[in-house]
Design a protein around this motif. Sequence first.
Motif, short mmCIF file in Angstrom:
data_model
loop_
_atom_site.label_atom_id
_atom_site.label_comp_id
_atom_site.label_asym_id
_atom_site.label_seq_id
_atom_site.Cartn_x
_atom_site.Cartn_y
_atom_site.Cartn_z
N GLU A 174 0.63 -1.02 0.39
CA GLU A 174 0.03 0.08 -0.05
C GLU A 174 0.97 1.37 0.07
O GLU A 174 1.15 2.58 1.20
N HIS A 457 -7.61 -8.89 1.62
CA HIS A 457 -6.99 -8.06 1.58
C HIS A 457 -5.68 -7.87 2.91
O HIS A 457 -5.65 -9.12 2.70
N GLU A 458 -5.36 -6.91 2.57
CA GLU A 458 -3.34 -7.36 2.92
C GLU A 458 -3.29 -9.18 2.62
O GLU A 458 -2.34 -9.10 3.10
N GLU A 476 -7.13 -6.79 -2.43
CA GLU A 476 -7.19 -5.89 -2.16
C GLU A 476 -5.69 -5.75 -3.25
O GLU A 476 -5.56 -6.16 -4.16
N GLU A 482 -9.64 3.53 1.16
CA GLU A 482 -10.22 3.75 2.48
C GLU A 482 -8.49 4.82 3.18
O GLU A 482 -8.46 5.12 3.81
CA CA Z 1 -5.60 -2.65 3.70
#
Ligand code: CA
Length: 677
Positions: A174, A457-458, A476, A482
């Motif tokens: 991210e 996610h992650e 994700e 977010e």
């Molecule tokens: Ca995340």
Amino acid sequence: MKGAVALSVLLLAPLARAADVAAVSSPGGVLTVTVSLDGEGRASYRVARRGTAVIGDSRLGFLLTDAPKLERNFTLAAQGRRSADETWEQPWGERRLVRNHYNELRVRLVEKPPQARSLEVVFRLYDDGVGFRYEFPEQASLREVNIGEELTEFDVAEPATAWWIPAGEWNRYEYVYRHTPLAEVSQAHTPITVRTASGLHLAFHEAALVDYSSMWLRRVDGQRLKAQLSPSSQGAKVRRAAPFATPWRTIQIADSAAALYASSDLILNLNEPNALGDVSWVKPMKYVGIWWGMHIGTWTWASGPRHGATTAHAREYIDFAARNGFKGVLIEGWNLGWDGDWFANGETFDFTEPYPDFDLAAVADYARRKGVTLIGHHETSANIAHYEAQLGAALDLDAKLGIASVKTGYVADAGGVKARGDDGHIHFEWHDGQVMSRHHLKVVTEAAKRHITIDAHEPIKDTGLRRTWPNWMTREGARGMEYDAWGDPQNPPNHAATLAFTRMLAGPFDYTPGVLSLTGKDGRPIESTLAKQLANYVVLYSPLQMAADLPENYAKFPGPFQFIKDVPCDWADTLVVNGEVGEFVTFARRDRASDDWYLGSVTDANARTIEVPLDFLADGRGYVAQIYRDAEGAHYQTNRFAITIERRAVKRGDVLSIWLAPGGGAAVRFKPERRSQ
Ligand code: CA
Ligand code: NOJ
């Protein structure tokens, strides 16, 4: 569906004498790979496009932790060729039909005695990319393969710049993408996208990452990138028993950004076909959820007066979904374990026990009666030892309640995955090491047995495994919406135009778009126009696509909300109309369920006018274009809500000209006019 399959196979045949060069070209003769051995028996490959070097001589091989490295003293013992041209059908996706058309070269490398171990390398050449993988044959001298490092290199021939995110850092994936000279990359995740001085667009990635560690790319010198496998707590980064094959190392090679996106079919083509049989239960859908309220801080995942996942809130969201045609409702914070420091304490989560103010059975029943499904949520805080111990019971419960899809989550710093080792103890692993490649497939295959789809996610990065396990629908693995709620910094204006040509090359992204309030945590303005929020639905593909904002916010924007209600998330076809990495991109996609086309266009901080030739529309039919565009004066910082919604009659051959505001975008639905009787 199988299309015409033309397969000509030349089986591996021992050569009369060892050759030191083997070569193969792609079906249209565009790309050529040449494999050679140097005087010390080290193998390398190079890639040329129309006779010009794209990848210079780049080494192949492995370091092993318990045996001499596999790199020197090779002879080319055999080579074989094979071709395929087939068309297969995706159960869901960016396009229905995918053509798999390649020429293959297989080389067998055998060490000179006394080691005499053998290794095969298989190259598949497409006109717009190359995939290659190693195969470790069964052999007495190499039964257990403990890989310390993979020595694969990619030496980019022409001066180039790169769009990349760092690998081996504290976060997983991210990061805001950087754009630097390729010679300034340190260590990057894949896909990494590269543009050369002559305008060639390359992307390096991998396909079919199964029971292996992810490949990072470390720049060694100049423009030479080298595989750096994600670490393991267990010494060897990969532990396998021969025979086995590594993931495919992929190089997409195209002459434009648009063509680069199209070349991503290679990732799917290099994966094995559907292993699940009938997957009619795998259904793309748009969803809403008890989610944004937590990210902006008005609700909490934890119990208490602001608990988001209450029975009452869930009913409201289910009603909202049913009223507006959304098929799924995600509910986060429904289960015990969120109180306290959940980020650090994954062992507190209970995946079958709801909080007392959330009547799970009643909510699931209410959803069913309203014709929507709940989307389950398993936040694990990356404690997979704890999660795996409950996995069966958790999925059984979901199946019993008719929950069609589960969102998993692995929030923890990189290197912070808690896994149980063979010794029974907890070890710390990376989100993208061999342990996690196994874990994700365990969750996906256990979910498949119960007809449940997965949104991770992650996650570990996407390498096209959705072809083999179509219930692994999305994930994700990049900065999503977010970050516009609470990120520091929030996503930059060129984020979507960068993602389209980097992260999205790997596959679907659960970005969770559509925040029409354009407001994050503590009232922070989201740097976007309204029209761009809509465009993201077409630009950032996901078969599970969220409408992330609060229902009360959608009520304030009925005009733009109509597009979110209309836009599909399963496509018959996808075209990239135009684009430049990190600057702008325009997608046109055809709905699978109707004859409608949709268009999404996003720009960076610069305004621009895009000209879209409507060549994709069917001939001889009139369409109504429902256009959602930035109004005059719109701006991602100073005039974010200025949107014009209008209708125009259009037909194939017309050119649609649309102005995009700084940081803005446009979304269009093309609906065929009813044929007169
Ligand atoms: Ca995340
Ligand atoms: C991070 C995920 O990306 C987000 O969607 C989720 O709400 C939180 N983790 C909590 O699980």
